[in-house]
Design a protein around this motif. Structure first.
Motif, PDB file in Angstrom:
ATOM      1  N   ASN A 249      -9.557 -12.447  -3.796  1.00 45.23           N
ATOM      2  CA  ASN A 249      -8.828 -11.176  -3.843  1.00 45.23           C
ATOM      3  C   ASN A 249      -8.557 -10.734  -2.385  1.00 45.23           C
ATOM      4  OD1 ASN A 249      -7.890  -8.572  -4.219  1.00 45.23           O
ATOM      5  ND2 ASN A 249      -9.385  -8.080  -5.824  1.00 45.23           N
TER       6      ASN A 249
ATOM      7  N   LYS B 217     -11.979  -3.743   6.529  1.00 51.61           N
ATOM      8  CA  LYS B 217     -11.400  -2.607   7.250  1.00 51.61           C
ATOM      9  C   LYS B 217     -12.282  -1.356   7.112  1.00 51.61           C
ATOM     10  CE  LYS B 217      -7.246  -2.105   5.979  1.00 51.61           C
ATOM     11  NZ  LYS B 217      -6.008  -1.637   5.318  1.00 51.61           N
TER      12      LYS B 217
ATOM     13  N   TYR C 122      -2.991   3.549   1.191  1.00 49.34           N
ATOM     14  CA  TYR C 122      -3.585   4.633   0.387  1.00 49.34           C
ATOM     15  C   TYR C 122      -5.034   4.326   0.008  1.00 49.34           C
ATOM     16  CZ  TYR C 122       1.278   6.123  -0.233  1.00 49.34           C
ATOM     17  OH  TYR C 122       2.572   6.517  -0.025  1.00 49.34           O
TER      18      TYR C 122
ATOM     19  N   ARG D  84      -9.630  -7.722   2.569  1.00 46.60           N
ATOM     20  CA  ARG D  84      -9.151  -7.069   3.805  1.00 46.60           C
ATOM     21  C   ARG D  84      -9.597  -5.608   3.840  1.00 46.60           C
ATOM     22  NH1 ARG D  84      -4.279 -10.014   3.098  1.00 46.60           N
ATOM     23  NH2 ARG D  84      -3.077  -8.226   2.379  1.00 46.60           N
ATOM     24  N   LEU D  85      -9.495  -4.944   2.666  1.00 45.19           N
ATOM     25  CA  LEU D  85      -9.882  -3.536   2.594  1.00 45.19           C
ATOM     26  C   LEU D  85     -11.376  -3.375   2.894  1.00 45.19           C
ATOM     27  CD1 LEU D  85      -9.390  -0.571   1.919  1.00 45.19           C
ATOM     28  CD2 LEU D  85      -9.621  -1.153  -0.511  1.00 45.19           C
TER      29      LEU D  85
ATOM     30  N   CYS E  83       0.384   0.323   1.345  1.00 44.66           N
ATOM     31  CA  CYS E  83       0.773   1.567   2.030  1.00 44.66           C
ATOM     32  C   CYS E  83      -0.403   2.223   2.746  1.00 44.66           C
ATOM     33  CB  CYS E  83       1.354   2.566   1.036  1.00 44.66           C
ATOM     34  SG  CYS E  83       2.826   1.989   0.196  1.00 44.66           S
TER      35      CYS E  83
ATOM     36  N   ALA F 222     -18.927  -5.563  -4.296  1.00 46.27           N
ATOM     37  CA  ALA F 222     -18.765  -6.964  -4.700  1.00 46.27           C
ATOM     38  C   ALA F 222     -17.314  -7.183  -5.080  1.00 46.27           C
ATOM     39  CB  ALA F 222     -19.673  -7.287  -5.883  1.00 46.27           C
TER      40      ALA F 222
HETATM   41  C1  LIG Z   1      -7.770  -3.816  -3.501  1.00 47.63           C
HETATM   42  C2  LIG Z   1      -6.627  -2.778  -3.381  1.00 47.63           C
HETATM   43  C3  LIG Z   1      -7.215  -1.383  -3.641  1.00 47.63           C
HETATM   44  C4  LIG Z   1      -6.027  -2.888  -1.962  1.00 47.63           C
HETATM   45  O1  LIG Z   1      -4.893  -2.060  -1.868  1.00 47.63           O
HETATM   46  P1  LIG Z   1      -4.026  -2.058  -0.499  1.00 47.63           P
HETATM   47  O2  LIG Z   1      -2.923  -1.109  -0.678  1.00 47.63           O
HETATM   48  O3  LIG Z   1      -3.710  -3.451  -0.104  1.00 47.63           O
HETATM   49  O4  LIG Z   1      -5.103  -1.535   0.564  1.00 47.63           O
HETATM   50  P2  LIG Z   1      -4.935  -0.595   1.850  1.00 47.63           P
HETATM   51  O5  LIG Z   1      -4.925   0.825   1.480  1.00 47.63           O
HETATM   52  O6  LIG Z   1      -5.999  -1.046   2.794  1.00 47.63           O
HETATM   53  O7  LIG Z   1      -3.508  -0.958   2.437  1.00 47.63           O
HETATM   54  C5  LIG Z   1      -3.372  -1.997   3.377  1.00 47.63           C
HETATM   55  C6  LIG Z   1      -1.938  -2.368   3.553  1.00 47.63           C
HETATM   56  O8  LIG Z   1      -1.143  -1.199   3.747  1.00 47.63           O
HETATM   57  C7  LIG Z   1      -0.323  -1.385   4.915  1.00 47.63           C
HETATM   58  N1  LIG Z   1       0.066  -0.080   5.445  1.00 47.63           N
HETATM   59  C8  LIG Z   1       1.326   0.410   5.429  1.00 47.63           C
HETATM   60  N2  LIG Z   1       1.354   1.630   5.945  1.00 47.63           N
HETATM   61  C9  LIG Z   1       0.089   1.922   6.327  1.00 47.63           C
HETATM   62  C10 LIG Z   1      -0.510   3.047   6.939  1.00 47.63           C
HETATM   63  N3  LIG Z   1       0.213   4.133   7.268  1.00 47.63           N
HETATM   64  N4  LIG Z   1      -1.828   3.038   7.167  1.00 47.63           N
HETATM   65  C11 LIG Z   1      -2.570   1.965   6.835  1.00 47.63           C
HETATM   66  N5  LIG Z   1      -2.059   0.844   6.245  1.00 47.63           N
HETATM   67  C12 LIG Z   1      -0.731   0.843   5.992  1.00 47.63           C
HETATM   68  C13 LIG Z   1      -1.183  -2.235   5.802  1.00 47.63           C
HETATM   69  O9  LIG Z   1      -0.440  -2.889   6.782  1.00 47.63           O
HETATM   70  C14 LIG Z   1      -1.722  -3.226   4.777  1.00 47.63           C
HETATM   71  O10 LIG Z   1      -0.705  -4.142   4.456  1.00 47.63           O
HETATM   72  P3  LIG Z   1      -1.018  -5.700   4.230  1.00 47.63           P
HETATM   73  O11 LIG Z   1      -1.909  -5.792   3.049  1.00 47.63           O
HETATM   74  O12 LIG Z   1       0.307  -6.296   4.004  1.00 47.63           O
HETATM   75  O13 LIG Z   1      -1.728  -6.150   5.458  1.00 47.63           O
HETATM   76  C15 LIG Z   1      -5.520  -3.060  -4.418  1.00 47.63           C
HETATM   77  O14 LIG Z   1      -4.994  -4.343  -4.196  1.00 47.63           O
HETATM   78  C16 LIG Z   1      -5.993  -2.976  -5.864  1.00 47.63           C
HETATM   79  O15 LIG Z   1      -6.090  -1.888  -6.449  1.00 47.63           O
HETATM   80  N6  LIG Z   1      -6.315  -4.139  -6.491  1.00 47.63           N
HETATM   81  C17 LIG Z   1      -6.726  -4.167  -7.873  1.00 47.63           C
HETATM   82  C18 LIG Z   1      -8.161  -3.705  -8.017  1.00 47.63           C
HETATM   83  C19 LIG Z   1      -9.116  -4.609  -7.290  1.00 47.63           C
HETATM   84  O16 LIG Z   1      -8.845  -5.777  -7.052  1.00 47.63           O
HETATM   85  N7  LIG Z   1     -10.274  -4.031  -6.950  1.00 47.63           N
HETATM   86  C20 LIG Z   1     -11.325  -4.761  -6.273  1.00 47.63           C
HETATM   87  C21 LIG Z   1     -12.324  -5.197  -7.235  1.00 47.63           C
HETATM   88  S1  LIG Z   1     -13.898  -4.703  -6.661  1.00 47.63           S
END
Ligand SMILES: CC(C)(COP(=O)(O)OP(=O)(O)OC[C@H]1O[C@@H](n2cnc3c(N)ncnc32)[C@H](O)[C@@H]1OP(=O)(O)O)[C@@H](O)C(=O)NCCC(=O)NCCS
Length: 125
Positions: free
Chosen positions: A88, A97, A59, A93-94, A57, A83
Motif C-alpha cells: 500500500n 511522513k 488531506y 508514504r503517509l 491532496c 499496521a
Molecule cells: C492511505 C491514504 C489515506 C493516503 O492518502 P493520500 O492522499 O495519498 O495521503 P496524503 O494526505 O499524505 O497526501 C499525499 C499526496 O498529496 C500530495 N499533495 C498535494 N497537495 C499537497 C499539499 N498541499 N500538502 C501535502 N501534500 C499534498 C502529495 O504530493 C502526495 O502526493 P503523492 O502521493 O503523489 O506523492 C489513502 O490512500 C487511503 O485512504 N487509502 C485507503 C485506506 C487505506 O489504505 N488505509 C491504510 C490501511 S491501515
C-alpha cells in the motif's frame, strides 16, 4: 481512548467543504494483537480511510497530524502504532511522513505487513 464500549473519542470524521471525505481512528489495539511496544498491550493504533477521489491532496496527512496532536495532549507520552500492507504505497508514504518508524514486518492475510510506531515529541529543556 474509549474505555467504555460505544464511546469512541478517538473516531474522527474528515470534512471538506461540508462533506465527509474520510475517517481517522485511534483505537486501543486488541490484547491478542499485543506487540513489543507495550508489554501489557493496549497500544493506541492509528487507522485512516479517505475517499479515493480525495487522495493526493495532502488531506490525510493534515488530518492524521491533527489527530496525533489531539492524542498527544489527551494521553501524554503514549506511543501510537500502525499496521499497513507494504504494497500500500500511499499508506506507507503517509506513515513515514507522519513520523512512524518501522518496528517489524510480518506476513498476514496473504501479504507482507508493516508495523510501525510513533512517539510524541517531548519538549526539551
Ligand atoms: C492511505 C491514504 C489515506 C493516503 O492518502 P493520500 O492522499 O495519498 O495521503 P496524503 O494526505 O499524505 O497526501 C499525499 C499526496 O498529496 C500530495 N499533495 C498535494 N497537495 C499537497 C499539499 N498541499 N500538502 C501535502 N501534500 C499534498 C502529495 O504530493 C502526495 O502526493 P503523492 O502521493 O503523489 O506523492 C489513502 O490512500 C487511503 O485512504 N487509502 C485507503 C485506506 C487505506 O489504505 N488505509 C491504510 C490501511 S491501515
Amino acid at each position: 481512548m474509549p474505555g467504555i464500549p460505544g464511546r469512541r473519542p478517538g473516531l474522527f470524521v474528515i470534512e471538506l467543504d461540508g462533506a465527509m471525505i474520510g475517517i481517522i481512528e485511534l483505537n486501543r489495539r486488541a490484547p491478542e494483537h499485543r506487540s513489543d511496544v507495550r508489554p501489557d498491550g493496549g497500544e493506541a493504533e492509528l487507522g485512516y480511510l479517505l475517499l479515493p477521489e480525495t487522495w493526493g491532496c495532502g488531506y490525510a496527512a493534515e488530518a492524521c497530524t491533527a489527530a496525533l496532536g489531539w492524542f498527544a495532549d489527551a494521553v501524554p507520552g503514549r506511543p501510537v502504532v500502525l499496521a499497513t500492507q507494504t504494497a500500500n504505497d500511499r499508506s506507507m508514504r503517509l506513515a513515514v511522513k507522519l513520523g512512524f518508524t518501522e518496528i517489524r514486518r510480518y506476513e498476514a492475510w496473504g501479504a507482507e505487513q508493516w508495523f510501525g510506531m510513533w512517539s510524541p515529541v517531548t519538549p526539551s529543556g
